[in-house]
Scaffold this active site. Sequence first.
Site: not given
Length: 249
Positions: A116, A216, A218
Site C-alpha cells: 500500500c 493489503h 495482510e
Amino acid sequence: MAPRLAVVEVTRHRPDRPAYHAKVQLLNATAVNAGAHGGWHVTRLAAADLTLVELLAATDDCDAIVIMGGEDLTPRFYGGGAGYEGETHHFEVADAGQIALVRRALDRGTPLLGICRGLQIINVALGGTLVQHIEEGIHRNVDVPIDEILREHPVQLLPGSTLIESLGETDIRVQSAHHQSVGRLGAGLVPAGIAPDGLVEAVEHESAPITGVQWHPEAPNSPADQLPLLLAALSSQLAEARVADQLAA
C-alpha cells in the site's frame, strides 16, 4: 541461521487516532507473524520513531525488507502541494527514512516488498509521482468505520511479471483501502498489476528485486496464502542473489 527480515511501519504512536492506529497495528502484526512463520528472523521497526541514520543502521544487516502501509506521504517528496482532498497526517521523518531504505535496497540488490503506502514509497523513492486523490470507486469503502474500510476487488497481473510467478495466477482478488495511486512511474519501475478501472495496483523494478502492491495481503479477509507467497518470493530472490554473488566471487 534464519534470514533477517525488517518489517518497517510508519509509527508506533498515534494517540490522537486510536481506532485507525489499532487497525494499522493489527495489519502490521499480521505481517510480522507471517514472516516469522515463513522462517524469517523478523525485526519490526517504526520509521517515524527513529532518525534516518538510526533506521539505516538498524536495517543494515537485514536480508530483505517489507515497507508497510499507513498515512499519505509528505507531498514535497514528489513535487506535490498540500491541501488536497482526503489529505491525512504526514510523517516526514518516516517518509525520508523509508525512501532511503528503497534507494539503498536498489543499490545493494536487497529484496524489498512495499505494501500500500509501501508501493507509493517505492515509486516516489525512484522519482515517480502520486495521484493525490482518486475518485470513490472500488479501492476503498467510504463513510464507514475504520474496520470496514477495506474493499475487495479484482486485479489482473500482467504477463511476464514476477508476481504471476509468485502468486501462481493471473487474476486475483485483493483487499484495498487507498485514496492515492501511482502517477508517473519511477525510474526502472514497470506495472505488474492493473485494477478494472485502469489504476496501477502493483509495480516491479525491471532489474532489481523490488516489488510493490497497492493492496493489503495482510488484511484478515485477503486470500490466506497471498502474504506467505509474497514473503516466499523474497526468500527466492535472496537465494538467487546469493548464488549470483558466489558465481561472481
